[in-house]
Design a protein around this motif. Sequence first.
Motif, PDB file in Angstrom:
ATOM      1  N   GLY A 148       0.770  -1.227   0.000  1.00  0.00           N
ATOM      2  CA  GLY A 148       0.000   0.000   0.000  1.00  0.00           C
ATOM      3  C   GLY A 148       0.806   1.284   0.000  1.00  0.00           C
ATOM      4  N   PHE A 149       2.106   1.201  -0.209  1.00  0.00           N
ATOM      5  CA  PHE A 149       2.923   2.407  -0.310  1.00  0.00           C
ATOM      6  C   PHE A 149       2.693   3.062  -1.667  1.00  0.00           C
ATOM      7  CE2 PHE A 149       5.026   0.473   3.217  1.00  0.00           C
ATOM      8  CZ  PHE A 149       5.708   1.476   3.885  1.00  0.00           C
ATOM      9  N   THR A 150       2.788   4.376  -1.691  1.00  0.00           N
ATOM     10  CA  THR A 150       2.639   5.164  -2.906  1.00  0.00           C
ATOM     11  C   THR A 150       4.009   5.694  -3.324  1.00  0.00           C
ATOM     12  OG1 THR A 150       0.447   5.858  -2.187  1.00  0.00           O
ATOM     13  CG2 THR A 150       1.495   7.193  -3.893  1.00  0.00           C
ATOM     14  N   TYR A 151       4.290   5.596  -4.604  1.00  0.00           N
ATOM     15  CA  TYR A 151       5.545   6.105  -5.156  1.00  0.00           C
ATOM     16  C   TYR A 151       5.558   7.626  -5.088  1.00  0.00           C
ATOM     17  CZ  TYR A 151       8.853   7.464  -8.810  1.00  0.00           C
ATOM     18  OH  TYR A 151       9.870   8.054  -9.525  1.00  0.00           O
ATOM     19  N   LEU A 152       6.646   8.203  -4.565  1.00  0.00           N
ATOM     20  CA  LEU A 152       6.786   9.652  -4.477  1.00  0.00           C
ATOM     21  C   LEU A 152       7.706  10.221  -5.538  1.00  0.00           C
ATOM     22  CD1 LEU A 152       7.109  10.412  -0.646  1.00  0.00           C
ATOM     23  CD2 LEU A 152       5.141  10.759  -2.131  1.00  0.00           C
ATOM     24  N   GLY A 153       8.794   9.500  -5.841  1.00  0.00           N
ATOM     25  CA  GLY A 153       9.732  10.026  -6.827  1.00  0.00           C
ATOM     26  C   GLY A 153      11.093   9.384  -6.741  1.00  0.00           C
ATOM     27  N   ASP A 154      11.957   9.837  -7.623  1.00  0.00           N
ATOM     28  CA  ASP A 154      13.331   9.348  -7.700  1.00  0.00           C
ATOM     29  C   ASP A 154      14.255  10.247  -6.882  1.00  0.00           C
ATOM     30  OD1 ASP A 154      12.118   7.760  -9.567  1.00  0.00           O
ATOM     31  OD2 ASP A 154      13.403   8.335 -11.238  1.00  0.00           O
ATOM     32  N   ALA A 155      15.322   9.664  -6.401  1.00  0.00           N
ATOM     33  CA  ALA A 155      16.337  10.410  -5.663  1.00  0.00           C
ATOM     34  C   ALA A 155      17.626   9.606  -5.722  1.00  0.00           C
ATOM     35  CB  ALA A 155      15.897  10.637  -4.223  1.00  0.00           C
TER      36      ALA A 155
END
Length: 176
Positions: A148-155
Amino acid sequence: MRLETITGQQVIETERFTLRPVQKSDAGQLRMYAGDKRVAQQTSSIPHPLPRGVIQAFIERVQQPDRDEDAWVMDRGGDEILGVISLKRMDRSQSEIGYWVAPAFWGTGLASEAVNALLEANPQNCKTIFAVVFQDNPASARVLTNAGFTYLGDAEHFSVARDANVATWTYLRKYD
């Protein structure tokens, strides 16, 4: 799932293993697994080769009453550790989850079971949990999205074992 507390930290029962606080007697198995290059290179903080004293320092750190990180071993009983999962406290009721599984148990669903059990127990009463995985570890990313985690972005994060910055994906899980 059965919950109990040992030294202020919950013990969490799952179908196949127990998540219990790290103990001094875990040092040998932790050293063996964390010393495996395949494990170390999938974390930001485990060095490779593993220097003397690193495991003892980790155990002492996560046993301190004023610790900022709670860590559990995945214990199948009979002195067999399968991996480690942790929650590092941040501010504003937020934590960062991290985990690794011993290579002999990769692909068996243990990471998913541990992550889901820890999320359900929410032992730090988080409102938000963050996670960061290396982009060359898509299996770990699937564990998070399936939980259930949501992708936020790349780093990028520095990997001590790789001695380099490594491309990462960042994820977020909010409690309603």
